[in-house]
Design a protein around this motif. Sequence first.
Motif, PDB file in Angstrom:
ATOM      1  N   ALA A 106       0.831  -1.207   0.000  1.00  0.00           N
ATOM      2  CA  ALA A 106       0.000   0.000   0.000  1.00  0.00           C
ATOM      3  C   ALA A 106       0.869   1.262   0.000  1.00  0.00           C
ATOM      4  O   ALA A 106       0.585   2.220  -0.736  1.00  0.00           O
ATOM      5  CB  ALA A 106      -0.941  -0.005   1.201  1.00  0.00           C
ATOM      6  N   LEU A 107       1.924   1.261   0.798  1.00  0.00           N
ATOM      7  CA  LEU A 107       2.832   2.423   0.816  1.00  0.00           C
ATOM      8  C   LEU A 107       3.540   2.584  -0.525  1.00  0.00           C
ATOM      9  O   LEU A 107       3.717   3.704  -1.007  1.00  0.00           O
ATOM     10  CB  LEU A 107       3.862   2.276   1.934  1.00  0.00           C
ATOM     11  CG  LEU A 107       3.343   2.521   3.340  1.00  0.00           C
ATOM     12  CD1 LEU A 107       4.366   2.082   4.375  1.00  0.00           C
ATOM     13  CD2 LEU A 107       2.990   3.983   3.530  1.00  0.00           C
ATOM     14  N   ALA A 112       4.161   5.726  -5.316  1.00  0.00           N
ATOM     15  CA  ALA A 112       4.245   5.667  -6.780  1.00  0.00           C
ATOM     16  C   ALA A 112       3.297   6.695  -7.403  1.00  0.00           C
ATOM     17  O   ALA A 112       3.628   7.309  -8.424  1.00  0.00           O
ATOM     18  CB  ALA A 112       3.915   4.267  -7.284  1.00  0.00           C
ATOM     19  N   ALA A 113       2.140   6.905  -6.791  1.00  0.00           N
ATOM     20  CA  ALA A 113       1.204   7.916  -7.279  1.00  0.00           C
ATOM     21  C   ALA A 113       1.788   9.323  -7.133  1.00  0.00           C
ATOM     22  O   ALA A 113       1.414  10.233  -7.876  1.00  0.00           O
ATOM     23  CB  ALA A 113      -0.117   7.817  -6.525  1.00  0.00           C
ATOM     24  N   GLN A 114       2.724   9.489  -6.201  1.00  0.00           N
ATOM     25  CA  GLN A 114       3.392  10.781  -6.010  1.00  0.00           C
ATOM     26  C   GLN A 114       4.697  10.854  -6.798  1.00  0.00           C
ATOM     27  O   GLN A 114       5.513  11.735  -6.573  1.00  0.00           O
ATOM     28  CB  GLN A 114       3.694  10.990  -4.521  1.00  0.00           C
ATOM     29  CG  GLN A 114       2.490  11.044  -3.635  1.00  0.00           C
ATOM     30  CD  GLN A 114       2.873  11.105  -2.156  1.00  0.00           C
ATOM     31  OE1 GLN A 114       4.037  11.266  -1.784  1.00  0.00           O
ATOM     32  NE2 GLN A 114       1.870  10.997  -1.300  1.00  0.00           N
ATOM     33  N   ASP A 142      11.816   9.425  -7.859  1.00  0.00           N
ATOM     34  CA  ASP A 142      12.007   8.391  -8.884  1.00  0.00           C
ATOM     35  C   ASP A 142      13.377   8.475  -9.550  1.00  0.00           C
ATOM     36  O   ASP A 142      13.964   7.456  -9.899  1.00  0.00           O
ATOM     37  CB  ASP A 142      10.917   8.487  -9.958  1.00  0.00           C
ATOM     38  CG  ASP A 142       9.746   7.556  -9.656  1.00  0.00           C
ATOM     39  OD1 ASP A 142       9.907   6.663  -8.801  1.00  0.00           O
ATOM     40  OD2 ASP A 142       8.684   7.725 -10.271  1.00  0.00           O
ATOM     41  N   GLU A 143      13.908   9.694  -9.718  1.00  0.00           N
ATOM     42  CA  GLU A 143      15.203   9.851 -10.388  1.00  0.00           C
ATOM     43  C   GLU A 143      16.319   9.176  -9.597  1.00  0.00           C
ATOM     44  O   GLU A 143      17.295   8.703 -10.160  1.00  0.00           O
ATOM     45  CB  GLU A 143      15.604  11.328 -10.556  1.00  0.00           C
ATOM     46  CG  GLU A 143      14.590  12.301 -11.086  1.00  0.00           C
ATOM     47  CD  GLU A 143      13.588  12.787 -10.038  1.00  0.00           C
ATOM     48  OE1 GLU A 143      13.934  13.500  -9.073  1.00  0.00           O
ATOM     49  OE2 GLU A 143      12.410  12.445 -10.224  1.00  0.00           O
TER      50      GLU A 143
END
Length: 189
Positions: A106-107, A112-114, A142-143
């Motif tokens: 869930a985390l 991932a949505a952010q 993500d980078e």
Amino acid sequence: DDLDDIFADEVRKDVSQSSTDRRETQRAITEHERLSAQLDNCRYCFDSPKMDKSLMVSMGEQVYLALPWHIGMQSGHCIISTTQHISCCTQLDEDTWSEMNDFRKALTRMFAAQKKDVVFFEIATRLSRRPHLSIHCVPIPDEQAEMAPFYFKKAVEESELEWSVNKQLVSLGRDGKGLRNCIPKGLPY
């Protein structure tokens, strides 16, 4: 003469057995008192008066998600822990392990949505002192996610003395080998 020696040996055995029993009883009482004091002072035990319940974010049946009581490593740093006092993931039962993995998934989806990836880590050392299990969840952009494993590997390999007793790095990979299959129960990691 032999009869006196046999009688003296029997008396000595009875005395030594009773003193051994007393010592074992005292050791068990001391261990119980030490464990009780640890549980009362644990910041992660749900029933402990030391736990700051205002930091709780989400609660499952056996696992909860909370903000750290100290300054987090990043914005969004959180901790997954168990309501019962368990020292490390290798000692979890199957239901608790499954619930913990549900929290992790869930985390991961939330971050991932952010547009962030997430690093989960647990340090299980000094297991004889019975620490409380805490899995830290640290979001990273993500980078930086692609390079994160290399940084962690380098940092662990450079910490020579601290981790020199056991193999420094155990790769869990994505081939299905999990933490509980790679590390023996009761081994510090």
